[in-house]
Design an enzyme around this catalytic site. Structure first.
Site, short mmCIF file in Angstrom:
data_model
loop_
_atom_site.label_atom_id
_atom_site.label_comp_id
_atom_site.label_asym_id
_atom_site.label_seq_id
_atom_site.Cartn_x
_atom_site.Cartn_y
_atom_site.Cartn_z
NE ARG A 74 -3.80 -2.42 2.24
CZ ARG A 74 -3.81 -3.74 2.02
NH1 ARG A 74 -2.67 -4.40 1.86
NH2 ARG A 74 -4.95 -4.41 1.98
CG ASP B 196 -2.23 -13.99 5.36
OD1 ASP B 196 -3.00 -14.63 4.61
OD2 ASP B 196 -1.92 -12.80 5.15
C1 S3P Z 1 -4.11 -9.18 2.27
C2 S3P Z 1 -5.34 -9.68 2.60
C3 S3P Z 1 -5.57 -11.11 2.86
C4 S3P Z 1 -4.29 -11.88 3.10
C5 S3P Z 1 -3.20 -11.51 2.13
C6 S3P Z 1 -2.90 -10.02 2.21
C7 S3P Z 1 -3.99 -7.72 2.03
O1 S3P Z 1 -6.23 -11.68 1.72
O2 S3P Z 1 -4.53 -13.27 3.03
O3 S3P Z 1 -2.02 -12.21 2.42
O4 S3P Z 1 -2.85 -7.20 2.02
O5 S3P Z 1 -5.02 -7.08 1.82
P1 S3P Z 1 -7.84 -11.65 1.60
O6 S3P Z 1 -8.22 -10.27 1.76
O7 S3P Z 1 -8.17 -12.18 0.26
O8 S3P Z 1 -8.32 -12.56 2.70
#
Ligand code: S3P
Length: 439
Positions: free
Chosen positions: A32, A320
């Protein structure tokens, strides 16, 4: 990308985890910082940036769209923002490797641009569902071609986007963030309602850069046509990477580890809550706030674990961390039951099946269910397991060796570099007996 030269880990049994570590920067916040820093007016200085392949893939896409980005150099990145309308058409398609966050967040942001572009990825990413982002983006007016709902994504520029009111069908920060990023380019207001809280780094960073985000209960809204103002971003250490050492210390008698300056955003601390419910000895010190994100040092000392029914409200907050938590469950006394976690089946691998297979190979009673797993704590044996190119599976089985009866060989580990460059060195430094070999 790393998967071309593959790696195996051989981890020898026993040992304990001792010392102090600062694990690499948070992956979600690193992605981000590049995206919003590039669109901001002015210069954003980032420290603690994760120099892993996923965040570097995002960085490369913005460089290819004409953003002057200096670094990374020891976690420092300087981004000369081009403003909301300053991105230029790339010369080639973007290849983002293994990175779901890059492809999903970029699909929203790029839908608002005037140029066409294509996003593709590695074998794992090419099998992951993208309709969850392309369906709501289509409702906003975006034009995106997919390969049967999967990457590559061909995004047609020049669409006029309109704000929508969207109820997320699953708890996903990636989908929420995708829509908020598209919403900055849409006419009117875009509102996203979440079925359960998910990581809110996008909302925090947007606000920190002066872009108003309205949060009312579970609905997050943004109005198009605003601007971002550059700021300095200190990326905390990634709680998802710290997790491997938290679980390692929790399962190996005599362990005592302190993980420094870790992000403890309330939408990310499911792992702490779940381990505490299992009986882990975890304490937080030096709590502070940096760049709108809470941080702390996390100390974990060995204490015997017990199996639990994992509360479903913790699932999105630890999404995660389950591969590592399954290792904690394998070392706990009694049964651990996870439900409501079907999202694990569409991560970098099918994390329910792949972990169940690996645990069974090592002699643990682990039964996959449609939306979770049932694990009976037991004695971990030696054996050879496959990570299916999934970084978090590879690191989870590595720490399992601390409590194993013999060595564990883990195949297909190169993708650890996507989120945790230097894992083997750091793990060795604090007491894991791990070798990395090519092949
Ligand atoms: C993330 C959101 C999660 C996570 C990924 C990183 C993010 O995925 O599993 O490793 O940076 O927004 P989901 O939003 O699909 O659950």
């Amino acid at each position: 990308m790393s998967s071309e030269i593959n790696k195996k880990y051989i981890v020898h049994p026993g040992g304990q985890i001792q010392g102090e570590l600062r694990v690499p920067g948070d992956k979600s916040i690193s992605h981000r910082s590049i995206m919003l820093g590039s669109l901001a007016e002015g210069t954003t200085k980032v420290t603690g940036f994760l120099e892993g392949e996923d965040a570097l893939a995002t960085l490369a896409t913005f460089r290819a769209m004409g953003v002057d980005i200096i670094g990374p150099d020891k976690g420092k990145v300087t981004i000369h923002g081009v403003g909301m309308q300053g991105l230029k058409a790339p010369e080639k398609e973007f290849y983002v490797g293994n990175s779901g966050t890059s492809i999903r967040l970029l699909s929203g942001l790029l839908s608002g641009q005037q140029f066409d572009c294509t996003l593709s990825g590695d074998k794992s990413l090419s099998g992951r569902p993208m309709k969850r982002v392309t369906d709501p983006l289509a409702l906003m007016g975006a034009k995106i071609d997919t390969k049967e709902g999967k990457p590559p994504l061909k995004i047609h520029g020049g669409s006029s986007l309109k704000g929508i009111d969207y109820l997320l069908p699953m708890a996903s920060a990636q989908v929420k963030s995708c829509l908020l990023l598209a919403g900055m380019y849409a006419e009117g207001k875009t509102s996203v309602t979440e079925p359960a809280p998910t990581r809110d780094h996008t909302e925090r960073m947007l606000s920190g850069m002066g872009y108003a985000v309205d949060v009312e209960g579970s609905t997050i809204s943004i109005t198009g046509g605003g601007k971002l103002t550059a700021t300095n971003i200190d990326v905390p250490a990634d709680i998802s990477s710290a997790t491997f050492f938290m679980v390692a210390a929790a399962i190996a008698p005599g362990s005592d580890i302190t993980l420094k300056h870790v992000g403890i955003n309330p939408t990310r601390i499911g792992v702490i809550n779940i381990l505490k419910l299992m009986g882990a000895d975890i304490s937080l010190t030096n709590e502070a706030e940096t760049g709108g994100e809470p941080v702390a040092d996390i100390r974990v000392r060995y204490a015997p674990l017990k199996g639990i029914q994992i509360p479903e409200d913790q699932v999105p907050l630890a999404i995660d961390e389950f591969p590592a938590l399954f290792i904690a469950a394998a070392c706990a006394e009694g049964q651990t039951v996870l439900t409501g976690a079907e999202e694990l089946r569409v991560k970098e691998s099918d994390r329910i099946q792949v972990m169940a297979d690996g645990l069974q190979t090592l002699g643990i009673d682990a039964k996959p269910t449609e939306d979770g797993i049932v694990i009976h704590g037991g004695i971990i044996g030696s054996g050879e397991v496959d990570s299916h190119s999934d970084h978090r599976i590879a690191m989870s089985f590595a720490i399992a060796a601390l409590q194993a009866g013999g060595s564990i060989q883990i195949n297909d580990c190169a993708n650890v570099a996507t989120s945790f460059p230097g894992f083997v060195e750091m793990a060795s430094e604090v007491g894991l007996n791990i070798e990395e070999i090519d092949g």
